[in-house]
Design an enzyme around this catalytic site. Structure first.
Site, PDB file in Angstrom:
ATOM      1  N   ASN A 192       0.827  -1.204   0.000  1.00  0.00           N
ATOM      2  CA  ASN A 192       0.000   0.000   0.000  1.00  0.00           C
ATOM      3  C   ASN A 192       0.867   1.263   0.000  1.00  0.00           C
ATOM      4  O   ASN A 192       1.976   1.262   0.550  1.00  0.00           O
ATOM      5  CB  ASN A 192      -0.913  -0.013   1.235  1.00  0.00           C
ATOM      6  CG  ASN A 192      -1.928   1.112   1.211  1.00  0.00           C
ATOM      7  OD1 ASN A 192      -1.700   2.179   1.751  1.00  0.00           O
ATOM      8  ND2 ASN A 192      -3.043   0.876   0.560  1.00  0.00           N
TER       9      ASN A 192
HETATM   10  N1  PLP Z   1      -2.646  -1.404   3.858  1.00  0.00           N
HETATM   11  C1  PLP Z   1      -3.475  -2.033   3.020  1.00  0.00           C
HETATM   12  C2  PLP Z   1      -3.149  -3.428   2.573  1.00  0.00           C
HETATM   13  C3  PLP Z   1      -4.639  -1.389   2.572  1.00  0.00           C
HETATM   14  O1  PLP Z   1      -5.439  -2.017   1.710  1.00  0.00           O
HETATM   15  C4  PLP Z   1      -4.916  -0.080   3.023  1.00  0.00           C
HETATM   16  C5  PLP Z   1      -6.116   0.619   2.587  1.00  0.00           C
HETATM   17  O2  PLP Z   1      -7.010   0.080   2.001  1.00  0.00           O
HETATM   18  C6  PLP Z   1      -4.014   0.529   3.902  1.00  0.00           C
HETATM   19  C7  PLP Z   1      -2.881  -0.161   4.295  1.00  0.00           C
HETATM   20  C8  PLP Z   1      -4.231   1.923   4.406  1.00  0.00           C
HETATM   21  O3  PLP Z   1      -5.222   1.890   5.391  1.00  0.00           O
HETATM   22  P1  PLP Z   1      -5.551   3.161   6.306  1.00  0.00           P
HETATM   23  O4  PLP Z   1      -6.479   4.008   5.509  1.00  0.00           O
HETATM   24  O5  PLP Z   1      -6.210   2.592   7.522  1.00  0.00           O
HETATM   25  O6  PLP Z   1      -4.305   3.865   6.606  1.00  0.00           O
END
Ligand code: PLP
EC number: 4.1.1.107
Length: 510
Positions: A192
């Site tokens: 991400n």
């Molecule tokens: N990591 C993954 C695998 C995600 O799919 C996402 C968002 O969909 C995130 C991190 C980021 O999440 P957050 O908005 O809670 O920071």
């Protein structure tokens, strides 16, 4: 506003929310407003005189609701689910009512201790290794962060500080600034965006290593990168692996990654923002392989656990590593029970000082839905995604891009990227369902995610009908355009067009 008015406003607001959620399928999932719509509707100054709550609630319906993208709609299939549930909404309301800030135990013992309780409940529910529980003998424990991004940043910053201290212990001749300039971190090119951002915020380069063709990052790739970096005098700090990547919900190979991290004394963090919910299911036990060897992990309750945003669980194998890295004290923050086991001062586990009473909505949701209710919710999303996957497989005009994973199906109409783009554009223009695209190795595809607190089989049929009928219409239009282009081509073979000043004449070709 006095308590009497608050009761009336609050009850009306609860009715408003219940009506909104109960009838959410009636609205198009995407709004039909243009940029700046709200700026034109609202005054540029706040009202000088108080207005009645009835006027305000009326305006929420009139001007705010039309500008909402309906994330709780089961016709939402973009990103990953952002869940909510009635008990969680009530929990949020009660926490606002108490209006407490729980940065240390004394600031609201119930806030800290309820968080300890629910994080241990959750660790057991997800079958995480016992050392992540507060109740374990060791220094492990869980904390609620606002988002996965915050959890990743905390892990990256703590790993960085630990790496600086430990490198300087063994190399006291190297200055701190030089050590900091040589640090490096790792993740996969499928991870991400928040992981790359954590690197930017931590002023530490994050190498995004190439995942395999199956979108998976493995130990051998990490090992090669670390060896290159060590040979170049760099200091490897942390690897952020993902269980459930955002693009295709791929699972990095935690077992081989952890072996490499142990060999090179590199912190291993696992971002399981979405897929973590499936750890609770016996049929998904493979996902938990290797978790006993990771240093920290995060999972968003606001994705799969019917707890509303923001609520991101994070566990640490050794919480002291975070506390020691972030402990900045002042006399006004001290209290006599500081440092006692079982009562952490969570301000040391996070970036801000202040913290919300998020554990309350978690506790209320877990108690009113029960472990079985939560497991059923995850299972239902998986079943609905299987239903969608079968529909894709049966239609020879489409292809799957990656194996279905939990509630996500990655697929595309066969052909070039342009067809995928045009199909998505049509779907977005019609606003009945909402999906987003992703890309891997130059191939674009659509991500279909099961969302909503009450998604049904009929919602999947609704979405499929919309997708396949729009592809049919697109193909009809394209063949019409091709036929027209063919006709024009034929005509120009037979006729030559003569353009004079204002006249065009056709003459038969020889
Ligand atoms: N990591 C993954 C695998 C995600 O799919 C996402 C968002 O969909 C995130 C991190 C980021 O999440 P957050 O908005 O809670 O920071």
């Amino acid at each position: 506003m006095d308590a009497k008015e608050f009761r009336e406003f609050g009850k009306a607001a609860v009715d408003f929310i219940a009506d909104y959620l109960e009838n959410i399928r009636d609205d198009e999932v995407l709004p039909s407003v243009e940029p700046g719509y709200l700026l034109d509707l609202l005054p540029t100054e706040m009202p000088e005189e108080p207005e009645s709550w009835k006027e305000v609630l009326g305006d929420i319906n009139r001007v705010i609701k039309p500008g909402l993208t309906h994330w709780q709609s089961p016709h939402m299939h973009a990103y990953y689910p952002t869940s909510t549930s009635y008990p969680s909404i009530v929990g949020e309301m009660l926490a606002s009512g108490f209006g407490i800030i729980g940065f240390s135990w004394i600031c609201s013992p119930a806030c800290t201790e309820l968080e300890v309780v629910v994080m241990d409940w959750l660790a057991k529910f997800l079958k995480l290794p016992a050392h992540f529980q507060h109740a374990s003998e060791g220094p492990g424990g869980g904390v609620i962060q606002g988002s996965a991004s915050e959890a990743v940043l905390v892990a990256v910053l703590a790993a960085r500080e630990q790496a600086v201290v430990s490198y300087r212990e063994s190399h006291p001749e190297v200055s701190e600034s030089e050590v900091r300039g040589r640090l490096v971190a790792y993740s996969s090119d499928q991870s991400n965006s928040c992981i790359e951002k954590a690197g930017v915020l931590a002023a530490m380069p994050i190498r995004l290593l190439p995942a395999g063709e199956d979108f998976v990052l493995r130990g051998e790739t990490l090992k090669q990168a670390i060896q290159e970096d060590v040979a170049a005098g760099k200091i490897p700090v942390i690897c952020v692996a993902t269980l459930g990547t955002t693009g295709t919900c791929a699972y990095d190979d935690i077992e081989t990654l952890s072996a490499v991290c142990e060999e090179f004394k590199v912190w291993l963090h696992v971002d399981a923002a979405y897929a973590g919910g499936a750890f609770a299911l016996d049929e998904c036990s493979d996902l938990r392989k290797g978790l006993d060897r990771v240093d920290s992990l995060n999972f968003n309750l606001h994705k799969f656990m019917l707890v509303n945003f923001d609520c991101s669980a994070m566990w640490l194998r050794d919480a002291n590593k975070v506390v020691d890295s972030f402990n900045v004290d002042r006399i006004y923050l001290k209290h006599k029970h500081e440092g006692q086991s079982q009562i952490p001062d969570f301000r040391h586990w996070q970036i801000p000082l202040g913290r919300r009473f998020r554990a309350l909505k978690v506790w209320i949701t877990f108690r009113t839905l029960g472990a079985e209710g939560l497991r059923n919710h995850v299972r239902k999303h998986i079943e609905l995604a299987k239903q969608f996957e079968q529909l894709v497989i049966k239609d020879s005009r489409f292809e799957l891009v990656a194996p279905r994973a939990l509630g996500l199906v990655c697929f595309r109409p066969k052909g070039d990227n342009e067809i995928t783009t045009q199909l998505l554009q049509r779907l977005m223009d019609r606003k009945k369902i909402y999906m987003v695209k992703a890309e891997h190795a130059g191939r674009q595809f659509l991500r279909f995610v099961v969302c909503g607190m009450d998604a049904k089989a009929s919602d999947i049929d609704f979405a499929w009908e919309e997708i396949e009928s729009q592809l049919t219409d697109l193909q009809k239009e394209q063949s019409l355009t091709t036929r027209k282009a063919g006709n024009v081509g034929e005509l120009t073979q037979h006729f030559q067009i003569h353009l004079t000043n204002n006249n065009a004449t056709l003459e038969k070709s020889q």
